[in-house]
Design a protein around this motif. Structure first.
Motif, PDB file in Angstrom:
ATOM      1  N   HIS A  21       0.831  -1.205   0.000  1.00  0.00           N
ATOM      2  CA  HIS A  21       0.000   0.000   0.000  1.00  0.00           C
ATOM      3  C   HIS A  21       0.872   1.265   0.000  1.00  0.00           C
ATOM      4  CE1 HIS A  21      -4.142  -1.522   0.480  1.00  0.00           C
ATOM      5  NE2 HIS A  21      -3.551  -2.570   1.035  1.00  0.00           N
ATOM      6  N   THR A  22       1.993   1.225   0.712  1.00  0.00           N
ATOM      7  CA  THR A  22       2.891   2.376   0.740  1.00  0.00           C
ATOM      8  C   THR A  22       3.503   2.610  -0.634  1.00  0.00           C
ATOM      9  OG1 THR A  22       3.416   1.898   3.053  1.00  0.00           O
ATOM     10  CG2 THR A  22       4.899   3.384   1.880  1.00  0.00           C
ATOM     11  N   PHE A  23       3.935   1.542  -1.263  1.00  0.00           N
ATOM     12  CA  PHE A  23       4.509   1.659  -2.599  1.00  0.00           C
ATOM     13  C   PHE A  23       3.476   2.173  -3.593  1.00  0.00           C
ATOM     14  CE2 PHE A  23       5.680  -0.624  -6.654  1.00  0.00           C
ATOM     15  CZ  PHE A  23       6.647   0.281  -7.031  1.00  0.00           C
ATOM     16  N   ASP A  24       2.240   1.684  -3.472  1.00  0.00           N
ATOM     17  CA  ASP A  24       1.172   2.141  -4.358  1.00  0.00           C
ATOM     18  C   ASP A  24       0.918   3.643  -4.186  1.00  0.00           C
ATOM     19  OD1 ASP A  24      -1.302   1.564  -6.108  1.00  0.00           O
ATOM     20  OD2 ASP A  24      -2.190   2.470  -4.331  1.00  0.00           O
ATOM     21  N   ARG A  25       0.926   4.109  -2.949  1.00  0.00           N
ATOM     22  CA  ARG A  25       0.713   5.538  -2.708  1.00  0.00           C
ATOM     23  C   ARG A  25       1.868   6.366  -3.273  1.00  0.00           C
ATOM     24  NH1 ARG A  25       0.057   8.503   3.232  1.00  0.00           N
ATOM     25  NH2 ARG A  25      -0.187  10.627   2.412  1.00  0.00           N
ATOM     26  N   LEU A  26       3.084   5.876  -3.115  1.00  0.00           N
ATOM     27  CA  LEU A  26       4.240   6.569  -3.687  1.00  0.00           C
ATOM     28  C   LEU A  26       4.123   6.658  -5.207  1.00  0.00           C
ATOM     29  CD1 LEU A  26       7.058   4.992  -1.498  1.00  0.00           C
ATOM     30  CD2 LEU A  26       6.627   7.450  -1.705  1.00  0.00           C
ATOM     31  N   LEU A  27       3.707   5.559  -5.816  1.00  0.00           N
ATOM     32  CA  LEU A  27       3.523   5.551  -7.265  1.00  0.00           C
ATOM     33  C   LEU A  27       2.520   6.608  -7.701  1.00  0.00           C
ATOM     34  CD1 LEU A  27       3.340   1.809  -8.410  1.00  0.00           C
ATOM     35  CD2 LEU A  27       4.907   3.555  -9.254  1.00  0.00           C
ATOM     36  N   ARG A  28       1.391   6.661  -7.019  1.00  0.00           N
ATOM     37  CA  ARG A  28       0.339   7.601  -7.412  1.00  0.00           C
ATOM     38  C   ARG A  28       0.728   9.048  -7.134  1.00  0.00           C
ATOM     39  NH1 ARG A  28      -3.562   7.046  -4.271  1.00  0.00           N
ATOM     40  NH2 ARG A  28      -3.017   5.249  -2.973  1.00  0.00           N
ATOM     41  N   ASN A  29       1.639   9.272  -6.187  1.00  0.00           N
ATOM     42  CA  ASN A  29       2.119  10.625  -5.903  1.00  0.00           C
ATOM     43  C   ASN A  29       3.215  11.077  -6.861  1.00  0.00           C
ATOM     44  OD1 ASN A  29       0.388  10.735  -3.736  1.00  0.00           O
ATOM     45  ND2 ASN A  29       1.964  10.453  -2.166  1.00  0.00           N
ATOM     46  N   SER A  30       3.791  10.148  -7.588  1.00  0.00           N
ATOM     47  CA  SER A  30       4.921  10.467  -8.460  1.00  0.00           C
ATOM     48  C   SER A  30       4.465  11.094  -9.770  1.00  0.00           C
ATOM     49  CB  SER A  30       5.729   9.198  -8.744  1.00  0.00           C
ATOM     50  OG  SER A  30       4.988   8.305  -9.567  1.00  0.00           O
ATOM     51  N   THR A  31       5.396  11.781 -10.432  1.00  0.00           N
ATOM     52  CA  THR A  31       5.104  12.399 -11.728  1.00  0.00           C
ATOM     53  C   THR A  31       6.131  12.040 -12.799  1.00  0.00           C
ATOM     54  OG1 THR A  31       6.319  14.430 -11.204  1.00  0.00           O
ATOM     55  CG2 THR A  31       3.988  14.368 -10.604  1.00  0.00           C
ATOM     56  N   GLY A  32       7.214  11.398 -12.412  1.00  0.00           N
ATOM     57  CA  GLY A  32       8.271  11.073 -13.373  1.00  0.00           C
ATOM     58  C   GLY A  32       7.856   9.987 -14.351  1.00  0.00           C
ATOM     59  N   ASN A  33       8.483  10.002 -15.540  1.00  0.00           N
ATOM     60  CA  ASN A  33       8.197   8.945 -16.514  1.00  0.00           C
ATOM     61  C   ASN A  33       9.057   7.712 -16.289  1.00  0.00           C
ATOM     62  OD1 ASN A  33      10.413  10.454 -17.226  1.00  0.00           O
ATOM     63  ND2 ASN A  33      10.077  10.312 -19.424  1.00  0.00           N
ATOM     64  N   ILE A  34      10.009   7.802 -15.360  1.00  0.00           N
ATOM     65  CA  ILE A  34      10.821   6.662 -14.951  1.00  0.00           C
ATOM     66  C   ILE A  34      10.651   6.486 -13.445  1.00  0.00           C
ATOM     67  CG2 ILE A  34      13.138   5.661 -14.867  1.00  0.00           C
ATOM     68  CD1 ILE A  34      12.111   6.080 -17.706  1.00  0.00           C
ATOM     69  N   ILE A  35      10.482   5.233 -13.004  1.00  0.00           N
ATOM     70  CA  ILE A  35      10.270   4.923 -11.585  1.00  0.00           C
ATOM     71  C   ILE A  35      11.410   4.040 -11.089  1.00  0.00           C
ATOM     72  CG2 ILE A  35       8.726   3.907  -9.886  1.00  0.00           C
ATOM     73  CD1 ILE A  35       7.438   6.264 -11.317  1.00  0.00           C
ATOM     74  N   ALA A  36      12.078   4.485 -10.021  1.00  0.00           N
ATOM     75  CA  ALA A  36      13.111   3.680  -9.371  1.00  0.00           C
ATOM     76  C   ALA A  36      12.683   3.396  -7.940  1.00  0.00           C
ATOM     77  CB  ALA A  36      14.453   4.403  -9.391  1.00  0.00           C
ATOM     78  N   ILE A  37      12.741   2.139  -7.547  1.00  0.00           N
ATOM     79  CA  ILE A  37      12.282   1.710  -6.224  1.00  0.00           C
ATOM     80  C   ILE A  37      13.501   1.480  -5.334  1.00  0.00           C
ATOM     81  CG2 ILE A  37      10.965  -0.031  -4.987  1.00  0.00           C
ATOM     82  CD1 ILE A  37       9.726  -0.689  -7.840  1.00  0.00           C
ATOM     83  N   VAL A  38      13.515   2.106  -4.161  1.00  0.00           N
ATOM     84  CA  VAL A  38      14.661   1.999  -3.263  1.00  0.00           C
ATOM     85  C   VAL A  38      14.174   1.694  -1.846  1.00  0.00           C
ATOM     86  CG1 VAL A  38      16.725   3.128  -2.353  1.00  0.00           C
ATOM     87  CG2 VAL A  38      15.938   3.668  -4.667  1.00  0.00           C
ATOM     88  N   ALA A  39      14.611   0.588  -1.288  1.00  0.00           N
ATOM     89  CA  ALA A  39      14.301   0.261   0.107  1.00  0.00           C
ATOM     90  C   ALA A  39      15.108   1.172   1.021  1.00  0.00           C
ATOM     91  CB  ALA A  39      14.629  -1.202   0.387  1.00  0.00           C
ATOM     92  N   SER A  40      14.547   1.500   2.178  1.00  0.00           N
ATOM     93  CA  SER A  40      15.166   2.501   3.048  1.00  0.00           C
ATOM     94  C   SER A  40      16.413   2.004   3.768  1.00  0.00           C
ATOM     95  CB  SER A  40      14.148   3.008   4.071  1.00  0.00           C
ATOM     96  OG  SER A  40      13.556   1.939   4.790  1.00  0.00           O
ATOM     97  N   ASP A  41      16.743   0.722   3.637  1.00  0.00           N
ATOM     98  CA  ASP A  41      17.989   0.217   4.214  1.00  0.00           C
ATOM     99  C   ASP A  41      19.014  -0.165   3.147  1.00  0.00           C
ATOM    100  OD1 ASP A  41      16.345  -1.848   3.409  1.00  0.00           O
ATOM    101  OD2 ASP A  41      16.894  -3.196   5.040  1.00  0.00           O
ATOM    102  N   ASP A  42      18.686   0.066   1.880  1.00  0.00           N
ATOM    103  CA  ASP A  42      19.611  -0.213   0.782  1.00  0.00           C
ATOM    104  C   ASP A  42      20.273   1.071   0.305  1.00  0.00           C
ATOM    105  OD1 ASP A  42      18.957  -2.886   0.910  1.00  0.00           O
ATOM    106  OD2 ASP A  42      17.535  -2.813  -0.756  1.00  0.00           O
ATOM    107  N   VAL A  43      21.247   0.931  -0.596  1.00  0.00           N
ATOM    108  CA  VAL A  43      22.010   2.088  -1.083  1.00  0.00           C
ATOM    109  C   VAL A  43      22.231   1.956  -2.582  1.00  0.00           C
ATOM    110  CG1 VAL A  43      24.097   3.485  -0.794  1.00  0.00           C
ATOM    111  CG2 VAL A  43      23.252   2.110   1.129  1.00  0.00           C
ATOM    112  N   LEU A  44      21.841   2.976  -3.352  1.00  0.00           N
ATOM    113  CA  LEU A  44      22.139   2.973  -4.784  1.00  0.00           C
ATOM    114  C   LEU A  44      23.627   3.219  -4.995  1.00  0.00           C
ATOM    115  CD1 LEU A  44      19.229   5.056  -6.388  1.00  0.00           C
ATOM    116  CD2 LEU A  44      19.442   2.570  -6.215  1.00  0.00           C
TER     117      LEU A  44
END
Length: 317
Positions: A84-107
């Motif tokens: 549900h959190t990810f879904d809300r983030l998706l709907r709040n986003s505006t970018g044409n590219i979506i990158a998913i990052v867990a809060s304990d990981d590092v890009l």
């Protein structure tokens, strides 16, 4: 690498971070996003009812670095779960590219640009890469999460679009914040996501749905650091039953759009969940569960023969 698409237009990437009880790691996570191209990133974070001070830590970081992003928005909510959190983030986003990052990981530096180069190829809707395992103290513990954790996948098979979907089906072994998608690949025309919100987590159902359209590709290099620690959702005993049920429902949900042969194998995999049921129903279904396992084994033997003998793939890189 350039963040321009095939039409020469600069692309906005939405980096989505669901935060939950990771106060010790969130700054390192956010710093990893900062090492990309922040002027072309909208950074969205939702704290999913954490009991620690991670949101306050993130807000302090935002005050220092927020002006460097095209858009930045941090919010809090009562605990709703990862999907549900990810879904809300998706709907709040505006970018044409979506990158998913867990809060304990590092890009890793250049992570977004490296995946964009493959994502911009015709017909590609999503790209995922490998991850470098790290521990709670950020010490590197390996070179490849896919190749070294759990039951390793064949990276050669993942690199080949003909075998990638089958490798995910037979040797699911994806870890960390390694997926990047086109917006239209995971959002419907009405703005809702393709996810089944009743499923515990989003990862398996999302990979299966994307691979069923043959629009998913693998970039054979690490794009993130995957943190292994005692509070990983997938490593807590209290979530074992949830995760088993999640795999069952993810497979059932993803079967809908699959070609018939993949659907048959994934259907058998989903059916084996009945071995975990309680009571008489589990015992009555046991012979059918055994038959499903036999069918899965036969399909995997056929797949491995096809990829090694006919396609000439080796076990790994």
């Amino acid at each position: 690498m350039s963040s321009l698409n095939s039409h020469g237009t600069r692309q906005l990437t939405s980096v989505l971070i669901p935060l939950y009880n990771h106060a010790a790691y969130i700054v390192e996570c956010l710093d990893g996003v900062l090492q990309q191209d922040p002027s072309n990133i909208e950074l969205l974070l939702i704290d999913d009812g954490s009991s620690d001070n991670g949101f306050q830590v993130a807000q302090q970081w935002k005050e220092t670095h927020g002006s460097r992003f095209a858009r930045i928005e941090f919010q809090r909510q009562e605990n709703a779960g990862i999907t549900h959190t990810f879904d809300r983030l998706l709907r709040n986003s505006t970018g044409n590219i979506i990158a998913i990052v867990a809060s304990d990981d590092v890009l890793l530096p250049g992570s977004i640009a490296a995946r964009l180069s493959l994502l911009n190829e015709p017909g590609v809707m999503a790209v995922f890469g490998d991850a470098i395992p790290i521990d709670a103290q950020s010490k590197i513990t390996g070179a490849s999460a896919i190749g070294e954790i759990g039951k390793p996948s064949s990276r050669v098979a993942l690199c080949d679009p003909r075998t990638l979907p089958w490798e995910l089906i037979f040797r699911w072994n994806i870890y960390g914040s390694v997926l990047m998608c086109r917006r239209e690949g995971i959002l419907k025309p009405d703005g809702s996501s393709v996810l089944n919100l009743e499923i515990f987590s989003e990862d398996m159902q999302l990979y299966y749905l994307l691979s069923s359209k043959d629009s998913l590709r693998y970039l054979n290099q690490p794009v993130a650091k995957y943190r292994i620690h005692t509070t990983n959702t997938s490593h807590t005993q209290s979530n074992v039953l949830k995760l088993r049920k999640n795999i069952y429902h993810s497979r059932k949900h993803a079967m809908i759009g699959m070609p018939i042969w993949r659907r048959a194998v994934v259907g058998m995999q989903a059916f084996t969940y009945n071995r975990w049921r309680d009571g008489l129903a589990s015992r009555l279904l046991l012979p059918f569960v055994a038959a499903a396992y036999a069918g899965i084994l036969g399909a995997r033997v056929a797949y491995d023969f096809y990829r090694t003998k006919i396609l000439g793939q080796t076990q790994d890189v």
